[in-house]
Design a protein around this motif. Structure first.
Motif, PDB file in Angstrom:
ATOM      1  N   TYR A  28       0.853  -1.181   0.000  1.00 15.39           N
ATOM      2  CA  TYR A  28       0.000   0.000   0.000  1.00 15.39           C
ATOM      3  C   TYR A  28       0.898   1.242   0.000  1.00 15.39           C
ATOM      4  O   TYR A  28       2.028   1.227   0.494  1.00 15.39           O
ATOM      5  CB  TYR A  28      -0.905   0.017   1.240  1.00 15.39           C
ATOM      6  N   THR A  29       0.371   2.338  -0.554  1.00 16.41           N
ATOM      7  CA  THR A  29       1.084   3.618  -0.585  1.00 16.41           C
ATOM      8  C   THR A  29       0.146   4.729  -0.134  1.00 16.41           C
ATOM      9  O   THR A  29      -0.960   4.866  -0.667  1.00 16.41           O
ATOM     10  CB  THR A  29       1.621   3.928  -1.994  1.00 16.41           C
ATOM     11  N   PHE A  30       0.595   5.506   0.853  1.00 19.74           N
ATOM     12  CA  PHE A  30      -0.120   6.708   1.286  1.00 19.74           C
ATOM     13  C   PHE A  30       0.479   7.912   0.569  1.00 19.74           C
ATOM     14  O   PHE A  30       1.697   8.009   0.409  1.00 19.74           O
ATOM     15  CB  PHE A  30       0.010   6.908   2.796  1.00 19.74           C
ATOM     16  N   ASN A  31      -0.362   8.855   0.179  1.00 15.67           N
ATOM     17  CA  ASN A  31       0.084  10.103  -0.431  1.00 15.67           C
ATOM     18  C   ASN A  31      -0.403  11.258   0.441  1.00 15.67           C
ATOM     19  O   ASN A  31      -1.614  11.393   0.690  1.00 15.67           O
ATOM     20  CB  ASN A  31      -0.463  10.255  -1.851  1.00 15.67           C
ATOM     21  N   HIS A  32       0.537  12.068   0.917  1.00 18.37           N
ATOM     22  CA  HIS A  32       0.186  13.178   1.797  1.00 18.37           C
ATOM     23  C   HIS A  32       1.292  14.223   1.730  1.00 18.37           C
ATOM     24  O   HIS A  32       2.475  13.887   1.619  1.00 18.37           O
ATOM     25  CB  HIS A  32       0.023  12.678   3.242  1.00 18.37           C
ATOM     26  N   SER A  33       0.926  15.501   1.793  1.00 16.26           N
ATOM     27  CA  SER A  33       1.914  16.585   1.802  1.00 16.26           C
ATOM     28  C   SER A  33       2.363  16.818   3.242  1.00 16.26           C
ATOM     29  O   SER A  33       1.669  17.482   4.029  1.00 16.26           O
ATOM     30  CB  SER A  33       1.314  17.868   1.208  1.00 16.26           C
ATOM     31  N   PHE A  34       3.502  16.249   3.594  1.00 10.43           N
ATOM     32  CA  PHE A  34       4.003  16.377   4.958  1.00 10.43           C
ATOM     33  C   PHE A  34       4.555  17.775   5.189  1.00 10.43           C
ATOM     34  O   PHE A  34       5.294  18.314   4.354  1.00 10.43           O
ATOM     35  CB  PHE A  34       5.099  15.335   5.213  1.00 10.43           C
ATOM     36  N   THR A  35       4.222  18.361   6.337  1.00  8.70           N
ATOM     37  CA  THR A  35       4.664  19.719   6.664  1.00  8.70           C
ATOM     38  C   THR A  35       5.422  19.789   7.983  1.00  8.70           C
ATOM     39  O   THR A  35       5.960  20.846   8.315  1.00  8.70           O
ATOM     40  CB  THR A  35       3.457  20.674   6.729  1.00  8.70           C
ATOM     41  N   SER A  36       5.459  18.719   8.743  1.00 14.20           N
ATOM     42  CA  SER A  36       6.166  18.699  10.024  1.00 14.20           C
ATOM     43  C   SER A  36       6.813  17.333  10.208  1.00 14.20           C
ATOM     44  O   SER A  36       6.591  16.418   9.405  1.00 14.20           O
ATOM     45  CB  SER A  36       5.203  18.991  11.178  1.00 14.20           C
ATOM     46  N   ALA A  37       7.590  17.210  11.266  1.00 12.77           N
ATOM     47  CA  ALA A  37       8.292  15.951  11.530  1.00 12.77           C
ATOM     48  C   ALA A  37       7.298  14.837  11.841  1.00 12.77           C
ATOM     49  O   ALA A  37       6.282  15.059  12.494  1.00 12.77           O
ATOM     50  CB  ALA A  37       9.271  16.131  12.682  1.00 12.77           C
ATOM     51  N   ILE A  38       7.587  13.636  11.362  1.00 14.34           N
ATOM     52  CA  ILE A  38       6.750  12.467  11.631  1.00 14.34           C
ATOM     53  C   ILE A  38       7.641  11.355  12.186  1.00 14.34           C
ATOM     54  O   ILE A  38       8.834  11.287  11.879  1.00 14.34           O
ATOM     55  CB  ILE A  38       6.002  11.997  10.370  1.00 14.34           C
ATOM     56  N   TRP A  39       7.038  10.473  13.030  1.00 16.86           N
ATOM     57  CA  TRP A  39       7.795   9.437  13.720  1.00 16.86           C
ATOM     58  C   TRP A  39       7.328   8.048  13.303  1.00 16.86           C
ATOM     59  O   TRP A  39       6.119   7.828  13.097  1.00 16.86           O
ATOM     60  CB  TRP A  39       7.607   9.580  15.236  1.00 16.86           C
ATOM     61  N   PRO A  40       8.247   7.094  13.194  1.00 16.81           N
ATOM     62  CA  PRO A  40       7.859   5.702  12.957  1.00 16.81           C
ATOM     63  C   PRO A  40       7.003   5.182  14.121  1.00 16.81           C
ATOM     64  O   PRO A  40       7.292   5.446  15.291  1.00 16.81           O
ATOM     65  CB  PRO A  40       9.197   4.968  12.871  1.00 16.81           C
ATOM     66  N   TYR A  41       5.952   4.447  13.783  1.00 13.92           N
ATOM     67  CA  TYR A  41       4.989   3.955  14.773  1.00 13.92           C
ATOM     68  C   TYR A  41       4.970   2.431  14.733  1.00 13.92           C
ATOM     69  O   TYR A  41       4.980   1.812  13.653  1.00 13.92           O
ATOM     70  CB  TYR A  41       3.601   4.511  14.459  1.00 13.92           C
ATOM     71  N   PHE A  42       4.916   1.803  15.952  1.00 11.64           N
ATOM     72  CA  PHE A  42       4.908   0.352  16.068  1.00 11.64           C
ATOM     73  C   PHE A  42       3.872  -0.051  17.122  1.00 11.64           C
ATOM     74  O   PHE A  42       3.913   0.461  18.246  1.00 11.64           O
ATOM     75  CB  PHE A  42       6.280  -0.185  16.497  1.00 11.64           C
ATOM     76  N   CYS A  43       2.961  -0.945  16.754  1.00 12.18           N
ATOM     77  CA  CYS A  43       2.001  -1.507  17.701  1.00 12.18           C
ATOM     78  C   CYS A  43       2.179  -3.021  17.713  1.00 12.18           C
ATOM     79  O   CYS A  43       2.090  -3.678  16.664  1.00 12.18           O
ATOM     80  CB  CYS A  43       0.572  -1.134  17.325  1.00 12.18           C
ATOM     81  N   THR A  44       2.420  -3.607  18.897  1.00 12.24           N
ATOM     82  CA  THR A  44       2.796  -5.018  18.989  1.00 12.24           C
ATOM     83  C   THR A  44       1.608  -5.949  19.199  1.00 12.24           C
ATOM     84  O   THR A  44       1.738  -7.157  18.977  1.00 12.24           O
ATOM     85  CB  THR A  44       3.756  -5.218  20.164  1.00 12.24           C
ATOM     86  N   GLY A  45       0.466  -5.417  19.640  1.00 12.16           N
ATOM     87  CA  GLY A  45      -0.598  -6.313  20.066  1.00 12.16           C
ATOM     88  C   GLY A  45      -0.266  -6.888  21.438  1.00 12.16           C
ATOM     89  O   GLY A  45       0.738  -6.522  22.071  1.00 12.16           O
ATOM     90  N   THR A  46      -1.095  -7.816  21.912  1.00 12.70           N
ATOM     91  CA  THR A  46      -0.893  -8.374  23.260  1.00 12.70           C
ATOM     92  C   THR A  46      -0.376  -9.804  23.251  1.00 12.70           C
ATOM     93  O   THR A  46      -0.400 -10.472  24.282  1.00 12.70           O
ATOM     94  CB  THR A  46      -2.229  -8.315  24.032  1.00 12.70           C
TER      95      THR A  46
END
Length: 464
Positions: A436-454
């Motif tokens: 999948y590919t997201f398209n968005h005009s980034f204007t500020s810093a963004i961080w890698p996100y990780f969700c592990t589940g339980t």
């Protein structure tokens, strides 16, 4: 003593110390020094009381001198010896336009020919003056040094030129090899596309034949059913005019015949989805990994208290026991955490191993992402992620929720961010396909996100 040395000594003896040329009408003064009559007269010009010797400075109180015929005879002999041989070109000396004398001297400072009288003028009085032969010898020596320097420069230049010619030849060979390699790669791509095209067309043709055969079989069954219905319809129409006794006798039999007739189920046929899937060597993913892969770690201050992070901060797993961590407003309320670095420009790639985890989410988020919520939102601004929520269920999170189904179940996910282009892409590293590919005009810093589940299975960031 050889002849050339003797001639040189004789020339020095017959040379006037003032004009540095052979004597012309030589005269001798009381101190014994000899000069040209004209040179001595010019040297004593404007003197009234004392007349010093131009060499030893011994003075006399009058213009005392006498002609020296011996020196004149020697000078004539030297001139005869210096006279050029037949066939040798005689040197032509210029005449001073100011004093009407031959220019036998050379001024080193002004780089010009002068006559003996010009030497005592204010212009040349303090300058270094020498005879033409001495000046020529000196400058020939300097010219010889310049010639040697120029010869060395020409030699080095030829070596450099030869080296550049070889470099140009090697460069042509290198670019020729690159062209051949590029042509070979394109031929391989063309051959692959041609084979893929023919295989897909053949597969579609076979599917078409199978579909048409199934349709024809259904049409035959439907035709037989329709023929039976038409026969029953004709029989029913004929019974309409029968007598009551005959009609009632045949009614039960015909009713059973109608009960046996069943309409064939509606024919349906679903075609396959066809598409071109380029192999990894043509997809460019390897080049992205090789050029833009970065070293990514987990951020400890954002991790949920039930998450355990390894010492190298590249592996995280969920445990039922709560970890002893300090309170932080940046800490998630659900089992998630961020990467250690915010990204605000350039291109970056990192890879995460999800294994067989039943639940996971990977992506990017802005700093304003609501970490204080009790659970991860499916739709939220400033959030772009994909994840697994069931055995075969995969979904996108962020601006909208969209389900998708990978051809091959991924155990490793590649994430590529092109900040300036505004693209965030997710790759299935098992078959190198784009998920999948997201398209968005980034204007500020963004961080890698990780969700592990339980579940207890770890989530790992793979090192470059």
């Amino acid at each position: 003593m050889d002849f050339s040395t003797a001639l040189k000594n004789l020339q020095e003896t017959c040379t006037c110390p003032i004009c540095l040329a052979l004597f012309r009408d030589p005269v001798t003064i009381i101190c014994g020094h000899n000069f040209c009559h004209e040179c001595l007269s010019f040297s004593w010009k404007d003197l009234r009381d004392a007349f010093p010797c131009p060499i030893c400075k011994r003075s006399s109180f009058g213009r005392f001198w006498h002609r020296n015929p011996q020196i004149r005879n020697l000078t004539d002999i030297v001139r005869e010896l210096q006279r050029p041989s037949r066939g040798r070109r005689r040197e032509v000396l210029a005449v001073c336009q100011r004093h009407n004398q031959i220019q036998t001297l050379f001024c080193v400072e002004d780089q010009e020919f002068i006559c003996p009288q010009c030497r005592f003028t204010a212009k040349h009085d303090t300058h270094s003056v020498c005879c033409l032969k001495k000046a020529a010898f000196r400058y020939r020596w300097l010219l010889r040094g310049s010639i040697e320097f120029l010869e060395d420069e020409v030699k080095q230049g030829k070596k450099t030129l030869s080296l550049q010619h070889r470099t140009a030849l090697e460069l042509r060979k290198k670019f020729g090899y690159k062209k051949k390699k590029m042509c070979f790669e394109f031929e391989q791509v063309k051959l692959f596309l041609q084979n893929e095209h023919e295989a897909l067309l053949n597969e579609i043709h076979i599917e078409e034949l199978v579909g048409l055969a199934s349709l024809n079989e259904y049409v035959g069954t439907l035709s037989e059913h329709l023929s039976a219905l038409e026969d029953l319809l004709k029989g029913a129409q004929a019974k309409h005019v029968q007598t009551d006794v005959a009609f009632l006798r045949s009614l039960l039999r015909d009713y059973h015949e109608c009960g046996k007739l069943k309409r064939p189920p509606l024919w349906s046929f679903r075609t396959k989805q066809y598409g071109l899937s380029l192999p990894p060597q043509y997809a460019g993913l390897d080049r992205i990994i090789r050029q833009f892969q970065i070293n990514m770690n987990f951020d400890l201050d954002t991790a949920h208290p039930h998450l355990v992070i390894s010492e190298d901060r590249k592996s995280v797993l969920y445990e039922e026991a709560r970890q002893c961590v300090h309170a932080s407003p940046r800490r998630f309320r659900w089992p998630a955490l961020l990467g250690c670095r915010g990204l605000h420009s350039g291109r970056c790639f990192w890879e995460v191993k999800v294994g067989n985890k039943p639940l996971w989410t990977l992506g990017m988020c802005q700093g304003s992402f609501p970490m204080h919520w009790s659970k991860q939102p499916s739709v939220a601004e400033g959030f772009w992620a994909i994840g697994r929520y069931s055995e075969n269920g995969y979904v996108t999170h962020g601006p909208k929720r969209t389900e998708f189904l990978p051809v091959v179940q991924p155990s490793r996910i590649g994430i590529f961010l092109d900040y300036e282009l505004g693209e965030l892409s997710f790759y299935n590293m098992n078959d190198r396909s784009l998920l999948y590919t997201f398209n968005h005009s980034f204007t500020s810093a963004i961080w890698p996100y990780f969700c592990t589940g339980t579940d207890p299975e770890p989530l790992k960031i793979l090192a470059p």
